[in-house]
Design a protein around this motif. Structure first.
Motif, mmCIF file in Angstrom:
data_model
loop_
_atom_site.group_PDB
_atom_site.id
_atom_site.type_symbol
_atom_site.label_atom_id
_atom_site.label_comp_id
_atom_site.label_asym_id
_atom_site.label_seq_id
_atom_site.Cartn_x
_atom_site.Cartn_y
_atom_site.Cartn_z
ATOM 1 N N MET A 1 0.840 -1.203 0.000
ATOM 2 C CA MET A 1 0.000 0.000 0.000
ATOM 3 C C MET A 1 0.876 1.254 0.000
ATOM 4 N N ILE A 2 0.425 2.271 -0.734
ATOM 5 C CA ILE A 2 1.165 3.525 -0.738
ATOM 6 C C ILE A 2 0.330 4.612 -0.049
ATOM 7 N N SER A 3 1.046 5.542 0.561
ATOM 8 C CA SER A 3 0.419 6.713 1.151
ATOM 9 C C SER A 3 0.970 7.937 0.438
ATOM 10 N N VAL A 4 0.106 8.881 0.137
ATOM 11 C CA VAL A 4 0.519 10.137 -0.487
ATOM 12 C C VAL A 4 0.296 11.253 0.521
ATOM 13 N N GLY A 69 2.212 14.273 8.437
ATOM 14 C CA GLY A 69 1.693 13.316 7.467
ATOM 15 C C GLY A 69 2.405 11.982 7.525
ATOM 16 N N ALA A 70 3.735 12.010 7.688
ATOM 17 C CA ALA A 70 4.504 10.765 7.740
ATOM 18 C C ALA A 70 4.140 9.940 8.969
ATOM 19 N N ARG A 71 3.909 10.600 10.094
ATOM 20 C CA ARG A 71 3.530 9.871 11.316
ATOM 21 C C ARG A 71 2.178 9.187 11.152
ATOM 22 N N ALA A 72 1.275 9.825 10.411
ATOM 23 C CA ALA A 72 -0.076 9.277 10.254
ATOM 24 C C ALA A 72 -0.165 8.237 9.144
ATOM 25 N N ALA A 73 0.788 8.241 8.211
ATOM 26 C CA ALA A 73 0.721 7.348 7.052
ATOM 27 C C ALA A 73 0.870 5.883 7.468
ATOM 28 N N VAL A 74 0.089 5.022 6.835
ATOM 29 C CA VAL A 74 0.146 3.594 7.143
ATOM 30 C C VAL A 74 0.773 2.787 6.012
ATOM 31 N N GLY A 75 1.032 3.420 4.865
ATOM 32 C CA GLY A 75 1.600 2.706 3.729
ATOM 33 C C GLY A 75 3.063 2.350 3.933
ATOM 34 N N ASP A 76 3.506 1.317 3.225
ATOM 35 C CA ASP A 76 4.914 0.928 3.262
ATOM 36 C C ASP A 76 5.783 1.936 2.497
ATOM 37 N N THR A 77 5.174 2.582 1.520
ATOM 38 C CA THR A 77 5.858 3.601 0.729
ATOM 39 C C THR A 77 5.079 4.900 0.836
ATOM 40 N N ILE A 78 5.807 6.004 1.020
ATOM 41 C CA ILE A 78 5.161 7.316 1.126
ATOM 42 C C ILE A 78 5.600 8.175 -0.057
ATOM 43 N N ILE A 79 4.625 8.791 -0.699
ATOM 44 C CA ILE A 79 4.893 9.779 -1.741
ATOM 45 C C ILE A 79 4.661 11.161 -1.152
ATOM 46 N N PHE A 80 5.618 12.052 -1.323
ATOM 47 C CA PHE A 80 5.449 13.444 -0.915
ATOM 48 C C PHE A 80 5.345 14.303 -2.165
ATOM 49 N N MET A 81 4.356 15.154 -2.207
ATOM 50 C CA MET A 81 4.202 16.049 -3.355
ATOM 51 C C MET A 81 3.468 17.308 -2.923
ATOM 52 N N GLU A 98 11.047 2.629 -9.352
ATOM 53 C CA GLU A 98 12.402 2.577 -8.803
ATOM 54 C C GLU A 98 12.400 2.065 -7.368
ATOM 55 N N ILE A 99 11.357 2.371 -6.606
ATOM 56 C CA ILE A 99 11.232 1.800 -5.261
ATOM 57 C C ILE A 99 11.154 0.283 -5.358
ATOM 58 N N ASP A 100 10.383 -0.210 -6.316
ATOM 59 C CA ASP A 100 10.254 -1.661 -6.521
ATOM 60 C C ASP A 100 11.575 -2.300 -6.943
ATOM 61 N N GLU A 101 12.448 -1.479 -7.554
ATOM 62 C CA GLU A 101 13.751 -1.983 -7.980
ATOM 63 C C GLU A 101 14.738 -2.061 -6.816
ATOM 64 N N GLY A 102 14.348 -1.554 -5.650
ATOM 65 C CA GLY A 102 15.202 -1.683 -4.471
ATOM 66 C C GLY A 102 15.734 -0.390 -3.896
ATOM 67 N N TYR A 103 15.401 0.747 -4.506
ATOM 68 C CA TYR A 103 15.870 2.023 -3.972
ATOM 69 C C TYR A 103 15.051 2.411 -2.745
ATOM 70 N N ASP A 104 15.690 3.146 -1.844
ATOM 71 C CA ASP A 104 15.036 3.559 -0.607
ATOM 72 C C ASP A 104 14.435 4.957 -0.699
ATOM 73 N N LEU A 105 15.033 5.799 -1.512
ATOM 74 C CA LEU A 105 14.544 7.157 -1.740
ATOM 75 C C LEU A 105 14.633 7.452 -3.224
ATOM 76 N N VAL A 106 13.517 7.862 -3.813
ATOM 77 C CA VAL A 106 13.497 8.224 -5.234
ATOM 78 C C VAL A 106 12.971 9.646 -5.340
ATOM 79 N N VAL A 149 9.561 7.423 -0.717
ATOM 80 C CA VAL A 149 10.481 6.864 0.271
ATOM 81 C C VAL A 149 9.894 5.591 0.868
ATOM 82 N N ARG A 150 10.778 4.749 1.337
ATOM 83 C CA ARG A 150 10.331 3.622 2.158
ATOM 84 C C ARG A 150 9.992 4.191 3.526
ATOM 85 N N ALA A 151 8.753 4.005 3.940
ATOM 86 C CA ALA A 151 8.242 4.680 5.130
ATOM 87 C C ALA A 151 9.069 4.384 6.373
#
Length: 281
Positions: A1-4, A69-81, A98-106, A149-151
């Motif tokens: 799951m992703i959180s934005v 927002g990051a504290r409240a997010a429940v997703g494994d990956t967080i998008i900031f915009m 790129e996150i799926d490819e193994g990067y921690d911050l894109v 980012v990986r949350a």
């Protein structure tokens, strides 16, 4: 799951459009809009579009909104915009790939023509070059607020993040320092809708401090050592000149040599403090 996570202050004109576009691309995503003490109907507009709202009772800053927002997010990956329409939700997929490819911050790296002004573009170019020197890795856009980012890893550094606008700089350098994988993906940032919250005079001075923050967040010695060496060499050179001409050791030579030594010691102490900052909590 992703959180934005979308920090928003007085963005009623665009925030609902942004939220709707994200939901079209990712219907299952958790969308969190942090209403940073807006005095318009930013919160209501975002809520009507389907976002979860976190309300700050008064403006705390962009970085504070990111942390809420990051504290409240429940997703494994967080998008900031951003909420002003600069970032295209269609680019989220490129970051997630790129996150799926193994990067921690894109990071979405803004391409030429995407900067708000020539001055802003020149400043960001300077930041990127300094960060590249400090980290030994090519930094394409140090200050971009569009990132994935990986949350779990991002939350490790919440205590380091400032409440103001320089959270992208701090988080990027923290990821490099921790040895996490960072990737840049080219994007085009549109012209923002509405009025920017950045004030050129006030924030211009603050952005200059980013240069020093880059150093202190990564490796202060890499900044202090060249400066110390310069003063030390100038002191030796001046001593050689005055000894040859006047056969004496002058106060200027002592000042330059002492300054070089003090700068080196400041860098060494800062390096130890930086190491303690990243000690596992």
């Amino acid at each position: 799951m992703i959180s934005v996570v979308i920090p928003a202050k007085n963005e009623a004109a665009t925030v609902a459009i942004v939220v709707t576009a994200i939901k079209e691309q990712f219907p299952e995503a958790e969308i969190i809009v942090v209403n940073d003490g807006s005095n318009d109907n930013t919160g209501e507009s975002a809520y009507s579009a389907g976002a979860t709202i976190i309300n700050h009772p008064y403006p705390k800053g962009n970085g504070a909104s990111i942390k809420s927002g990051a504290r409240a997010a429940v997703g494994d990956t967080i998008i900031f915009m951003d909420a002003d329409g600069q970032h295209d939700p269609k680019d989220i997929g490129s970051l997630l790939t790129e996150i799926d490819e193994g990067y921690d911050l894109v990071v979405g790296a803004r391409q030429p023509g995407s900067q708000a002004s020539v001055g802003r573009g020149l400043a960001n170019s300077l930041y990127n070059k300094l960060a590249t020197y400090m980290t030994g890795h090519k930094v394409e856009d140090l200050t971009s607020g569009f990132r994935a980012v990986r949350a779990e890893k991002f939350k490790e550094f919440l205590y380091l993040l400032p409440n103001g606008f320089s959270y992208p700089t701090t988080s990027t350098m923290a990821f490099f320092r921790a040895g996490y994988s960072v990737k840049y993906v080219p994007i085009h940032a549109a012209q923002r809708e509405g009025k920017s919250h950045i004030k050129p005079l006030k924030d211009g001075m603050r952005f200059l401090l980013i240069i020093f923050k880059v150093a202190t967040l990564y490796s202060p010695l890499k900044l202090f050592t060249p400066a110390a060496a310069l003063f030390f060499l100038l002191g030796l050179g001046w001593y050689g000149y005055t000894f040859t001409v006047m056969s004496r050791f002058t106060n200027m030579s002592a000042l330059l040599l002492t300054s070089g030594f003090m700068l080196f010691m400041m860098g060494l102490i800062s390096e130890q403090i930086t190491t303690l900052m990243y000690k596992e909590r």
